[in-house]
Design a protein around this motif. Structure first.
Motif, PDB file in Angstrom:
ATOM      1  N   LYS A 183      19.376 -38.943  53.135  1.00 29.47           N
ATOM      2  CA  LYS A 183      19.584 -38.615  51.721  1.00 29.47           C
ATOM      3  C   LYS A 183      19.401 -37.117  51.480  1.00 29.47           C
ATOM      4  O   LYS A 183      20.184 -36.483  50.765  1.00 29.47           O
ATOM      5  CB  LYS A 183      18.582 -39.401  50.871  1.00 29.47           C
ATOM      6  CG  LYS A 183      18.880 -39.367  49.382  1.00 29.47           C
ATOM      7  CD  LYS A 183      19.965 -40.362  49.019  1.00 29.47           C
ATOM      8  CE  LYS A 183      20.055 -40.550  47.525  1.00 29.47           C
ATOM      9  NZ  LYS A 183      21.076 -41.550  47.170  1.00 29.47           N
TER      10      LYS A 183
ATOM     11  N   THR B 213      10.619 -35.519  47.562  1.00 33.82           N
ATOM     12  CA  THR B 213      10.547 -36.977  47.707  1.00 33.82           C
ATOM     13  C   THR B 213       9.081 -37.383  47.757  1.00 33.82           C
ATOM     14  O   THR B 213       8.236 -36.629  48.235  1.00 33.82           O
ATOM     15  CB  THR B 213      11.249 -37.488  48.989  1.00 33.82           C
ATOM     16  OG1 THR B 213      10.457 -37.162  50.135  1.00 33.82           O
ATOM     17  CG2 THR B 213      12.647 -36.920  49.133  1.00 33.82           C
TER      18      THR B 213
ATOM     19  N   ARG C 143       7.760 -44.542  38.826  1.00 30.29           N
ATOM     20  CA  ARG C 143       8.965 -43.750  38.552  1.00 30.29           C
ATOM     21  C   ARG C 143       8.822 -42.963  37.253  1.00 30.29           C
ATOM     22  O   ARG C 143       9.202 -41.789  37.186  1.00 30.29           O
ATOM     23  CB  ARG C 143      10.181 -44.677  38.497  1.00 30.29           C
ATOM     24  CG  ARG C 143      10.614 -45.208  39.878  1.00 30.29           C
ATOM     25  CD  ARG C 143      11.585 -46.351  39.758  1.00 30.29           C
ATOM     26  NE  ARG C 143      10.918 -47.554  39.259  1.00 30.29           N
ATOM     27  CZ  ARG C 143      11.566 -48.679  38.968  1.00 30.29           C
ATOM     28  NH1 ARG C 143      12.873 -48.748  39.107  1.00 30.29           N
ATOM     29  NH2 ARG C 143      10.897 -49.736  38.532  1.00 30.29           N
TER      30      ARG C 143
ATOM     31  N   GLN D  18      11.165 -42.217  45.916  1.00 27.40           N
ATOM     32  CA  GLN D  18      11.877 -41.600  44.798  1.00 27.40           C
ATOM     33  C   GLN D  18      12.094 -40.123  45.092  1.00 27.40           C
ATOM     34  O   GLN D  18      11.265 -39.465  45.740  1.00 27.40           O
ATOM     35  CB  GLN D  18      11.120 -41.797  43.492  1.00 27.40           C
ATOM     36  CG  GLN D  18       9.637 -41.473  43.526  1.00 27.40           C
ATOM     37  CD  GLN D  18       8.922 -41.927  42.266  1.00 27.40           C
ATOM     38  OE1 GLN D  18       9.524 -42.068  41.203  1.00 27.40           O
ATOM     39  NE2 GLN D  18       7.621 -42.162  42.364  1.00 27.40           N
TER      40      GLN D  18
ATOM     41  N   ALA E 232      22.197 -34.296  50.373  1.00 30.16           N
ATOM     42  CA  ALA E 232      22.013 -33.434  49.204  1.00 30.16           C
ATOM     43  C   ALA E 232      22.205 -31.972  49.571  1.00 30.16           C
ATOM     44  O   ALA E 232      22.848 -31.203  48.828  1.00 30.16           O
ATOM     45  CB  ALA E 232      20.625 -33.659  48.609  1.00 30.16           C
TER      46      ALA E 232
ATOM     47  N   GLU F  15      16.678 -51.297  47.332  1.00 29.60           N
ATOM     48  CA  GLU F  15      16.249 -51.370  45.938  1.00 29.60           C
ATOM     49  C   GLU F  15      15.828 -52.775  45.552  1.00 29.60           C
ATOM     50  O   GLU F  15      16.520 -53.752  45.833  1.00 29.60           O
ATOM     51  CB  GLU F  15      17.364 -50.897  45.010  1.00 29.60           C
ATOM     52  CG  GLU F  15      16.943 -50.811  43.554  1.00 29.60           C
ATOM     53  CD  GLU F  15      17.972 -50.125  42.678  1.00 29.60           C
ATOM     54  OE1 GLU F  15      17.679 -49.884  41.492  1.00 29.60           O
ATOM     55  OE2 GLU F  15      19.080 -49.840  43.184  1.00 29.60           O
TER      56      GLU F  15
ATOM     57  N   ARG G 176      17.610 -34.089  38.576  1.00 35.00           N
ATOM     58  CA  ARG G 176      18.357 -35.302  38.918  1.00 35.00           C
ATOM     59  C   ARG G 176      17.455 -36.206  39.746  1.00 35.00           C
ATOM     60  O   ARG G 176      16.866 -35.766  40.737  1.00 35.00           O
ATOM     61  CB  ARG G 176      19.614 -34.921  39.706  1.00 35.00           C
ATOM     62  CG  ARG G 176      20.376 -36.089  40.304  1.00 35.00           C
ATOM     63  CD  ARG G 176      21.774 -35.643  40.732  1.00 35.00           C
ATOM     64  NE  ARG G 176      21.762 -34.448  41.567  1.00 35.00           N
ATOM     65  CZ  ARG G 176      21.647 -34.477  42.893  1.00 35.00           C
ATOM     66  NH1 ARG G 176      21.520 -35.636  43.530  1.00 35.00           N
ATOM     67  NH2 ARG G 176      21.663 -33.350  43.591  1.00 35.00           N
TER      68      ARG G 176
ATOM     69  N   CYS H  74      13.188 -48.491  44.240  1.00 37.57           N
ATOM     70  CA  CYS H  74      13.279 -48.169  45.668  1.00 37.57           C
ATOM     71  C   CYS H  74      11.924 -47.715  46.189  1.00 37.57           C
ATOM     72  O   CYS H  74      11.095 -47.213  45.431  1.00 37.57           O
ATOM     73  CB  CYS H  74      14.309 -47.066  45.901  1.00 37.57           C
ATOM     74  SG  CYS H  74      15.990 -47.515  45.399  1.00 37.57           S
TER      75      CYS H  74
ATOM     76  N   GLU I 146      16.840 -39.856  41.969  1.00 36.03           N
ATOM     77  CA  GLU I 146      17.505 -40.902  42.744  1.00 36.03           C
ATOM     78  C   GLU I 146      16.459 -41.692  43.520  1.00 36.03           C
ATOM     79  O   GLU I 146      15.345 -41.214  43.769  1.00 36.03           O
ATOM     80  CB  GLU I 146      18.526 -40.293  43.722  1.00 36.03           C
ATOM     81  CG  GLU I 146      19.673 -39.565  43.056  1.00 36.03           C
ATOM     82  CD  GLU I 146      20.701 -39.079  44.058  1.00 36.03           C
ATOM     83  OE1 GLU I 146      20.975 -39.812  45.035  1.00 36.03           O
ATOM     84  OE2 GLU I 146      21.219 -37.955  43.878  1.00 36.03           O
TER      85      GLU I 146
ATOM     86  N   GLN J  12       8.890 -38.825  36.919  1.00 35.59           N
ATOM     87  CA  GLN J  12       9.875 -38.150  36.086  1.00 35.59           C
ATOM     88  C   GLN J  12       9.212 -37.279  35.015  1.00 35.59           C
ATOM     89  O   GLN J  12       9.650 -36.158  34.750  1.00 35.59           O
ATOM     90  CB  GLN J  12      10.811 -39.188  35.455  1.00 35.59           C
ATOM     91  CG  GLN J  12      11.721 -39.853  36.479  1.00 35.59           C
ATOM     92  CD  GLN J  12      12.589 -40.950  35.896  1.00 35.59           C
ATOM     93  OE1 GLN J  12      12.839 -40.978  34.702  1.00 35.59           O
ATOM     94  NE2 GLN J  12      13.065 -41.862  36.745  1.00 35.59           N
TER      95      GLN J  12
ATOM     96  N   ILE K 285      15.526 -43.971  47.110  1.00 31.26           N
ATOM     97  CA  ILE K 285      15.868 -44.007  48.537  1.00 31.26           C
ATOM     98  C   ILE K 285      15.313 -45.295  49.132  1.00 31.26           C
ATOM     99  O   ILE K 285      14.144 -45.632  48.914  1.00 31.26           O
ATOM    100  CB  ILE K 285      15.274 -42.795  49.285  1.00 31.26           C
ATOM    101  CG1 ILE K 285      15.782 -41.474  48.681  1.00 31.26           C
ATOM    102  CG2 ILE K 285      15.618 -42.862  50.779  1.00 31.26           C
ATOM    103  CD1 ILE K 285      15.133 -40.238  49.275  1.00 31.26           C
TER     104      ILE K 285
ATOM    105  N   CYS L 125      13.577 -36.278  43.472  1.00 27.25           N
ATOM    106  CA  CYS L 125      14.019 -35.430  42.372  1.00 27.25           C
ATOM    107  C   CYS L 125      14.636 -34.165  42.956  1.00 27.25           C
ATOM    108  O   CYS L 125      14.052 -33.540  43.844  1.00 27.25           O
ATOM    109  CB  CYS L 125      12.863 -35.065  41.444  1.00 27.25           C
ATOM    110  SG  CYS L 125      13.366 -33.987  40.067  1.00 27.25           S
TER     111      CYS L 125
END
Length: 449
Positions: free
Chosen positions: A259, A377, A404, A439, A263, A430, A423, A436, A425, A408, A427, A441
């Motif tokens: 991942k 991560t 999460r 996590q 990116a 899920e 952003r 997941c 997402e 955030q 990993i 950012c």
């Protein structure tokens, strides 16, 4: 770190002969600079209590030329926790009982079961209480896990993250000790000594008669052997179907790396900083990303950096590979060489840092280094329920794990100058409600900044 052996019932005094230690004397030996002691607090025909403990020399634990400048050795709990180190230090003192070879007059008691209670701790482990119970329960123990109450002068936590384990069961002394000498290193988060095929022989010897039938047998072998090359010797004995199923499952760590690499590739990064690069696994993958011209692998541990150099050396001659440059460094010390890079990566790093120290770290990265992108991560605490780890952190060195929403909110607060777009997402596989396991950012600097 200590182990207490207690027993009640008729003839328990015979256990002292199996241990080959006189109840009237303090056993004390210096083992490579570490002091090993054993004493009896009770010893009668119906009650016995013996405690063996170690007072280690913390400098001896890290004394080697390769690690002499590795500052991470001095920020750990190795000299206090029951671990593979503890087992290696007490093995000689308990060798007679482990091997079932007392004096001939007492040989009949080797196979005699007693009502034992084994207490040991403190234990510092990433395993949950349930996982610990699943290790000892199937081999006939009643398991009790406790955490000591603690009182800080500041608001931190009410109970220690260290645990004490108590096992009760009708066992022979040799059985009980062999269970402990196999499973305590499984609880440990790493082994301090070299692991090779002899470790398999020890597992088979101490595990004879019980390990092959244990429902967590594969987990025990993986945790004990650690290294893929050694564990594969055991794996190759399995039926082909079982091996195929194992190989088809991608490790979460590999998914994280994939991942992050995707990116970095999508943002067309040419210069990348891998902070907390460890043994260089992610940095090696970054070295094959098209367009990258510079990779700085920053790591405070000298021993990890040496392993990374070995990993880089194996692929340095491959076409298009960009060899990472290893830097000794820390998030807490400013380094002018890290300014104005395309991407800075912190893969599973922030949770190892005390939460109150992180704002300063983030300000240094976002406002002093000013990368075009920052990739973070960290574990998703909600997913721990899927792992049956509700009551513990995933790793003993984690200072925290966030949900999460918490992650955030924290990332948004760190972007207090508004220079970056965020952003988020997930990993890994899920879960419908827990998300997941990891996590991520990505902070992307706004064009006008």
């Amino acid at each position: 770190m200590q182990l207490t052996i207690m027993a009640t019932g008729d003839n328990v005094k015979a256990i002292s002969y199996l241990l080959s230690k006189n109840p009237n004397n303090l056993y004390e030996r210096n083992h490579k600079g570490h002091l090993v002691r054993l004493f009896y607090s009770k010893c009668s025909e119906t009650e016995l209590e013996a405690t063996i403990f170690v007072t280690p020399d913390p400098l001896e634990l890290v004394k080697s030329d390769a690690n002499s400048y590795d500052i991470t050795h001095y920020i750990n709990d190795r000299e206090f926790a029951v671990s593979s180190i503890f087992c290696s230090l007490i093995r000689s003192a308990l060798g007679t009982a482990l091997n079932g070879q007392p004096k001939e007059d007492y040989a009949e008691w080797v196979t005699h079961p007693f009502a034992f209670q084994f207490d040991f701790g403190p234990v510092v482990s990433a395993l949950s209480d349930k996982q610990l119970c699943d290790l000892f329960g199937p081999i006939g123990y009643e398991v009790t896990i406790t955490r000591p109450e603690i009182q800080y002068s500041f608001d931190m936590k009410e109970k220690s993250s260290a645990r004490f384990i108590s096992l009760k069961g009708l066992k022979t002394l040799q059985e009980g000790l062999r269970h402990l000498f196999v499973l305590i290193p499984v609880i440990d988060d790493y082994k301090h000594y070299y692991i090779d095929e002899k470790e398999i022989e020890k597992l088979e010897r101490y595990g004879e008669g019980w390990l092959e039938k244990h429902p967590m047998r594969d987990f025990i072998y993986r945790q004990s052997l650690r290294f893929k090359e050694v564990y594969s010797i055991v794996e190759n004995k399995k039926p082909e179907k079982m091996k195929a199923e194992k190989e088809s499952k991608v490790r979460l760590n590999d998914l994280r790396y994939e991942k992050i690499v995707d990116a970095v590739r999508d943002m067309n990064a040419r210069s990348v900083v891998d902070f907390g690069s460890g043994e260089g696994k992610l940095s090696v993958r970054l070295g094959f990303v098209e367009g990258i011209k510079e990779i700085l692998a920053v790591e405070p541990s000298q021993s990890a950096s040496l392993k990374a150099l070995g990993r880089f050396d194996k692929v340095k001659d491959k076409e298009t590979f960009v060899v990472p440059e290893t830097l000794w460094g820390s998030l807490f010390y400013y380094d002018d060489r890290l300014k104005n890079k395309d991407a800075i990566i912190l893969c599973e790093v922030i949770e190892h840092i005390d939460e109150h120290r992180l704002p300063k770290v983030m300000d240094t990265i976002l406002h002093d280094y000013q990368p075009k992108a920052l990739i973070l991560t960290t574990p998703n605490q909600e997913y721990n329920e899927v792992y049956d780890m509700d009551d513990v952190l995933r790793h003993a060195d984690h200072r925290f794990e966030w949900t999460r929403a918490e992650f955030q909110q924290w990332c948004a607060a760190r972007n207090h100058r508004g220079h970056y777009d965020l952003r988020f997402e997930g990993i890994g596989e899920e879960h419908a409600t827990q998300g997941c396991p990891t996590q991520m950012c990505v902070f992307e600097r706004k064009v006008d900044e």
